[in-house]
Design a protein around this motif. Structure first.
Motif, short mmCIF file in Angstrom:
data_model
loop_
_atom_site.label_atom_id
_atom_site.label_comp_id
_atom_site.label_asym_id
_atom_site.label_seq_id
_atom_site.Cartn_x
_atom_site.Cartn_y
_atom_site.Cartn_z
N UNK A 76 -25.36 13.73 49.43
CA UNK A 76 -24.09 13.01 49.37
C UNK A 76 -23.21 13.50 48.23
N UNK A 77 -23.80 14.17 47.24
CA UNK A 77 -23.02 14.62 46.09
C UNK A 77 -22.14 15.80 46.48
N UNK A 78 -20.98 15.84 45.85
CA UNK A 78 -20.13 17.01 46.04
C UNK A 78 -20.29 17.84 44.78
N UNK A 79 -21.22 18.80 44.85
CA UNK A 79 -21.60 19.50 43.62
C UNK A 79 -20.81 20.79 43.48
N UNK A 80 -20.16 20.90 42.34
CA UNK A 80 -19.39 22.11 42.04
C UNK A 80 -20.21 22.98 41.11
N UNK A 81 -20.66 24.12 41.61
CA UNK A 81 -21.56 24.98 40.84
C UNK A 81 -20.91 25.43 39.53
N UNK A 82 -19.61 25.79 39.60
CA UNK A 82 -18.95 26.33 38.40
C UNK A 82 -18.92 25.31 37.27
N UNK A 83 -18.70 24.05 37.65
CA UNK A 83 -18.63 23.04 36.60
C UNK A 83 -19.99 22.84 35.94
N UNK A 84 -21.06 23.00 36.72
CA UNK A 84 -22.39 22.87 36.13
C UNK A 84 -22.66 24.04 35.20
N UNK A 86 -20.61 25.57 33.38
CA UNK A 86 -19.84 25.47 32.13
C UNK A 86 -20.70 24.97 30.98
N UNK A 87 -21.52 23.95 31.23
CA UNK A 87 -22.27 23.34 30.16
C UNK A 87 -23.51 24.11 29.75
N UNK A 89 -24.38 26.79 27.94
CA UNK A 89 -24.69 27.15 26.54
C UNK A 89 -24.86 25.92 25.67
N UNK A 90 -24.16 24.82 26.02
CA UNK A 90 -24.33 23.60 25.23
C UNK A 90 -25.73 23.03 25.37
N UNK A 91 -26.24 23.10 26.61
CA UNK A 91 -27.53 22.47 26.87
C UNK A 91 -28.70 23.39 26.55
N UNK A 92 -28.39 24.69 26.31
CA UNK A 92 -29.47 25.67 26.15
C UNK A 92 -30.46 25.30 25.04
N UNK A 93 -29.98 24.93 23.80
CA UNK A 93 -30.97 24.66 22.73
C UNK A 93 -31.95 23.55 23.11
N UNK A 94 -31.41 22.45 23.66
CA UNK A 94 -32.28 21.33 24.04
C UNK A 94 -33.26 21.76 25.13
N UNK A 95 -32.71 22.47 26.14
CA UNK A 95 -33.56 22.92 27.25
C UNK A 95 -34.64 23.87 26.79
N UNK A 96 -34.26 24.79 25.89
CA UNK A 96 -35.22 25.78 25.39
C UNK A 96 -36.35 25.07 24.64
N UNK A 97 -35.95 24.04 23.84
CA UNK A 97 -36.96 23.32 23.07
C UNK A 97 -37.97 22.65 24.00
N UNK A 98 -37.44 21.96 25.02
CA UNK A 98 -38.31 21.27 25.98
C UNK A 98 -39.22 22.27 26.70
#
Lengths: 198, 349
Positions: A76-84, A86-87, A89-98
């Motif tokens: 049901x979601x209208x997912x825009x790949x480009x917008x995902x 975008x974030x 590099x912001x999420x990379x440190x947290x994701x890398x740590x996990x």
């Protein structure tokens, strides 16, 4: 190579492929479908390890219920790949740590032989029902943790409702009680009309 | 039998057990497919008679070759793939619908020895496998890229997930009283008790002490099958044909086959769980597979009868029935059965 090893490697290959596709697939529905495949194959591997109750449980719970709802939402979601993207590099440190944490945990589990942790003897004597022994343990020795887990699930359920509840909506609805007890004379009226003459 | 085993061993050697299992699978699936074909004919005939029509009567005597003609027609028709659809998933969806419908038959016992895989947790296996069937519906709806198909898929997913809960609860009652997850043991447990020793076996089957659960299971089963009066997923007056609107030819036929194979499966499960499977209803007649088939035919007739009798549920009524009526009934009866089993009045020892 005996047949058991062959089945194990076959299932593992599918499992690794499916897990890779979960994170690399561009289409979120495809990713969800590969996650379902991964769960299913995982169930197969567990069945190979003679843990048939867990194997059936993962298919019943994750494949049969959780992923259906998951897929339901993803479709049901209208997912825009480009917008995902975008974030990223912001999420990379947290994701890398996990990710690092998970790699460490897996290393500890898989390296238990190397660290010489005494392994439990996993061989099951014949004639013992896997399902029955889990049930007996769950409702005797581990009854408090088990009940606690169900309580946590209940709290989670109520929390989800509280977070999304936006107050009563004005909506039209029919009361089933009134519908059931309705009588024909409440709805239609039969009129007697004398035949008109000339 | 031994001669056959030795013969097979001689020809195939080490792979004979695998070949023998394959033969057994064919022996189950081939009659099942034939049953599906003639169930469609039976449905049209029975509903025809209920509506004072004759039903199919042109192809062969009494229309007996009609299902073969229908099957041939579907085989020869072109499968049209919509241009904006997701092709891979569009073609996989019908397979995902039929595979669980066939796989579930692996653990169905026809008599106490005639079963392909007599596993410990066969009831759990059935529940797990049948819960996968919903993917065929959801994915076909999504991959078709059509709003009617998508609406049908959404309705069907919500409906099947809801009724699975009531269904699961009613099965929990059954496994409580039979003290086993094995379908053979569940049937054998129904052969014990006072009535069975008096030769009135049909009164000791689970349908009597678990009567509310029997009704809940039968109705939830109908809902799980997306059969009338719960066929909102197809609802031809609102969403044309629901999830399989874009399918043609054999791809459509697979959905059709899956639905009817599932009908036979639910009929078999109802007979095994609540109506004593292959047990004979009275003491002086021998048990046998014929009783199982008779009971299955009765449940199948009920499904056809429902379709000819009841108007379709509205969507909100359907959800109300599942969540607000069946789930509370199940929870209360679960406690009642638990207390009954622990009390001195228990009939299950």
């Amino acid at each position: 190579m005996d047949i058991q090893a062959f089945v194990f490697f076959f299932l593992s290959a599918i499992l690794i492929f499916a897990s890779m596709r979960v994170i690399t697939a561009r289409n979120p529905v495809h990713a969800a479908l590969h996650l379902i495949l991964a769960f299913f194959t995982c169930g197969g591997i567990w069945a190979l390890l003679q843990a048939e109750f867990l194997a059936i449980a993962i298919i019943l719970v994750y494949v049969g219920a959780v992923m259906v709802l998951f897929l339901f939402v993803v479709m049901m979601l209208d997912i825009n790949i480009d917008r995902i993207r975008e974030g990223f590099w912001n999420y990379l440190p947290l994701g890398a740590m996990l990710g690092l944490l998970m790699v460490m945990e897996m290393g500890l589990v898989l390296g238990s032989k190397y660290f010489q942790v005494p392994a439990a003897d996993a061989m099951i004597p014949a004639g013992v029902s896997n399902t029955k022994s889990i049930g007996v343990l769950m409702f005797t020795d581990f009854v408090y943790p088990f009940e606690l887990a169900s309580l946590i699930l209940l709290v989670g359920m109520i929390a989800a409702i509280v977070l999304t509840y936006r107050g009563p909506k004005k909506s039209k609805y029919t009361n089933p009680n009134q519908q059931v007890f309705v009588k024909a004379k409440d709805r239609i009226r039969v009129l007697q009309m004398p035949v008109e003459k000339d | 039998m031994d001669a056959l085993m030795n013969f097979g061993q001689g020809i195939f050697g080490g792979v004979w057990p695998a070949v023998w299992t394959l033969i057994k699978i064919v022996l189950i699936v081939a009659p099942l497919m034939l049953g599906v074909a003639y169930l469609t004919l039976a449905e049209r005939k029975v509903i025809g008679y209920m509506q004072v029509r004759i039903g199919p009567n042109r192809v062969g005597p009494w229309g007996l070759i009609q299902p073969i003609a229908d099957g041939l027609k579907l085989l020869l028709k072109e499968i049209i793939v919509p241009s904006k659809s997701n092709k891979g998933i569009f073609l996989i969806a019908p397979m995902l619908a039929i595979a669980p419908a066939l796989a579930a038959w692996a653990v169905i016992p026809f008599t106490d020895t005639l079963v392909l895989a007599n596993i410990d947790a066969s009831l759990l296996y059935i529940m797990a496998i049948t819960s996968i069937g919903v993917y065929g519906v959801i994915l076909s709806g999504w991959a078709s890229n059509s709003k009617y198909a998508f609406l049908g898929a959404m309705r069907s997913a919500a409906q099947m997930v809801s009724y699975e809960i009531a269904m699961g609860f009613s099965l929990i009652c059954v496994l409580m009283v039979s003290n086993s997850l094995n379908l053979v043991d569940i049937v054998n447990a129904q052969d014990q008790g006072k009535f069975a020793s008096w030769g009135l076996g049909f009164l000791s089957w689970n349908w009597l002490p678990l009567f509310p659960m029997f009704i809940v299971y039968l109705i939830s089963g109908t809902a799980e099958l997306n059969r009338a009066p719960f066929d909102v997923a197809e609802g031809e007056s609102e969403i044309v044909a629901g999830f399989h609107i874009e399918y043609s030819g054999m791809a459509f036929a697979l959905f059709f086959l899956a639905e009817y194979a599932n009908m036979i499966l639910v009929a078999a499960l109802t007979s095994i769980m609540f109506m004593g499977g292959w047990l004979s209803p009275v003491g002086f007649l021998p048990d046998g597979i014929i009783w199982l088939f008779a009971k299955m035919s009765f449940v199948l007739l009920l499904f056809l009868w429902f379709r000819a009798t009841f108007p379709r549920y509205r969507y909100d009524q359907l959800m109300r029935l599942g969540w607000k009526v069946f789930v509370p009934i199940c929870l209360v009866w679960l406690v009642i059965v638990g207390v009954w089993m622990m009390s001195p009045l228990t009939i299950w020892k």
